[in-house]
Design an enzyme around this catalytic site. Sequence first.
Site, PDB file in Angstrom:
ATOM      1  N   GLU A 182       0.960  -1.185  -0.090  1.00 28.26           N
ATOM      2  CA  GLU A 182       0.086   0.011   0.103  1.00 28.26           C
ATOM      3  C   GLU A 182       0.899   1.310  -0.082  1.00 28.26           C
ATOM      4  O   GLU A 182       0.734   2.259  -0.923  1.00 28.26           O
ATOM      5  CB  GLU A 182      -1.029  -0.108   1.235  1.00 28.26           C
ATOM      6  CG  GLU A 182      -2.074   1.088   1.240  1.00 28.26           C
ATOM      7  CD  GLU A 182      -2.917   0.677   0.234  1.00 28.26           C
ATOM      8  OE1 GLU A 182      -4.115   1.908   0.093  1.00 28.26           O
ATOM      9  OE2 GLU A 182      -2.982  -0.087  -0.436  1.00 28.26           O
ATOM     10  N   ASP A 183       1.770   1.236   0.866  1.00 23.89           N
ATOM     11  CA  ASP A 183       2.632   2.444   1.181  1.00 23.89           C
ATOM     12  C   ASP A 183       3.900   2.788   0.376  1.00 23.89           C
ATOM     13  O   ASP A 183       4.617   3.659   0.573  1.00 23.89           O
ATOM     14  CB  ASP A 183       2.936   2.721   2.564  1.00 23.89           C
ATOM     15  CG  ASP A 183       1.395   2.613   3.508  1.00 23.89           C
ATOM     16  OD1 ASP A 183       0.535   2.965   2.736  1.00 23.89           O
ATOM     17  OD2 ASP A 183       1.364   2.356   4.547  1.00 23.89           O
TER      18      ASP A 183
END
Length: 710
Positions: A76-77
Amino acid sequence: VRLFEKLRKKLTIYLSREQIEAVESAYLFSKQAHEGQTRSSGEPYITHPVDVAGILADMHMDPETIMAALLHDVMEDTTVTKSLIAEQFGNSVADLVDGVSKLTKIKFENKAEAQAENFRKMILAMAKDIRVVLVKLADRLHNMRTLASLRPEKRRRIAQETLEIYVPIANRLGMHNLRIELENLSFQASYPNRYLVLSKAVKHLQGNRKSVVEVIQKALNGALSKPKFNYLNIMGREKHLYSIYRKMRSKHLPLADILDMYAFRIVVDTVEDCYRALGFVHNLYKPVPERFKDYIAIPKANGYQSLHTTLFGPYGVPIEIQIRTQEMDLTADSGVAAHWSYKDGKLANGFLPNERTKAWLDSLLKLQQKAGTSLEFIENVKFDLSPDEVYVFTPKGSIMELPRGATIVDFAYAVHSDIGDHCIAGKIDRHFQPLSTKLNNGQTVEIITATQAHPSVTWLDFVITGKARSSIRHFLKNQQYSETVNLGQELLNNVLRSLKVDSKELSSQDFTRVLTESQLSTVEELYQGIGSGDFAPMLIAKRLLAEHDNYNKEFKISQPISIKGAEGLSLHFAKCCHPIPGDAIIGYFEPKQGIFVHVTTCRQIAKEDEREPEKYLPLRWDEQVKGYFPVDIRITVYNRRGILAEITQTLSKAEIDIEDIKVLEKNADSNKVKFILMVKSRQHLADVIRSLRKLSEVIRITRNTAKRKK
Ligand code: MN
């Protein structure tokens, strides 16, 4: 380094050294990926995945789950991809991380949709691997524990979502401890003041109760200290704050009344001991009649097992008692997670993860189906929220993934194209259903085949997978070639007749010219092209007659073609007006797609005086018309619980299949609902409408034929 040591301590209890090393490498990988990132509290980001892993380690989850927890935010990051994770830590870990990332990504416009959709996504994820959901729940729990650094309104929103989505899931998975913590944290975040006041009051009252608890505990100890009886533990139980708060609100009771109940749990060695212990405590204090429940013989849907009884205690106080084995106790606390728990580096109770997941999923879906309110009913039949997958089972229990909206025929082709080509009937959960039936999550689908059976053109109206569509087309192309050729010839002759030309007047030169112009080699191909809608018969007729002068240029077809149903590749029934036998109909050539049958008054087609004749084909229904045709009905009903179920019951009594249901308008006291029903004719439809009108909740029924406004 110290960060991992805390986790290592938890892992040493139940994992082997190699397993812990693997977990540590996932930690180092994640730490590097999140390097430089911080949480809103200012702490390094890596503290979050490590704490999430810690929550799962407390449940003694397997090493793959712990690794996935450490890695759950890297996709995600950061720039890390799934294939990189797979390369480093194997496919299962990569699938888990990918699953969690997908669940995290979903964002929705409106709240109701978001919740229904999120819930569904969760269930879907479970079909693949329930551990995805466990990681997601642990992630949410840690976020709830660390809400303090967020603004109050954001805190409240997250707490609300937790109560509405994650708590019910934890509950259905039987994860009691996690659910209670989520509830209490959400309560605290939503109503900080109420939480504070209530927790103080409860502490105060509980202090007063201490002596009574001690008296009862002593008596229970005495009763169970009989010779040859092994009990492991007796403990007093406290109700948690959120459930106290809920009770006060729903039952309008003062706090003291709610706390006026003493609860104990007795944990014993064996199932037999459970019933023996029950005898001893019933002997000690009189049981309250009809309060005894045997969840050991009949477990709850989420797998919970225990004996429950209520006793008249000393001073007349009621005592609630739960009696269960240690294994049941573990399941009662951590639910499905207990099935993944490890001991000495091995799965604690050696079952296959997939079987376990299937059993859980089955029970969850049954629970959903039983719920049965109108809204949930709609939830079950609606499929157009977003394009994604359904998961169904073969009779042997393997999971098939299909796009949402897939039917029994799609399933058959997904299994094997031979099965699709010869399927004749299908069963869903062991009941015969029409081949066009759309599949829902968790169903078991069985296909019945026959060697002489073959695909029907009507299947193209409902199949949605590319494989089914192309296989059916392929089959039909071969099988129905001659039929299409015949239809094409009939169409052309019909047009020629209307131009007052006998086809015999045409010479082979006329045909050769048109064939060359169209880059075709045989007359058969030309007919086939007309029959399948590639060429408009009127245009071909005019080109054939280009070198003749003596034909009637006033084009008007007097003789409509009769249709028996969706025979031939070329006929489609328009979805705007849904013509049914008995309606006045007309055919419209849709370039490259074929002939579409419309109701003559449909607004999608031109008015009679504006029609370009070569695009239209007069049609009528054959006397022998057979089969079922979709029709679009709008029903306005009073907003009463169960009304939709009643309508569908009335329909199924009339042996009408429902193709689709959609709520069009929701008002305070009434709803307008669209039904696509399968009927034989206008007469059949009239009968159905008459029986629906008998329901007192039905306000209005109309049929939608996309009629032009005058
Ligand atoms: Mn996270």
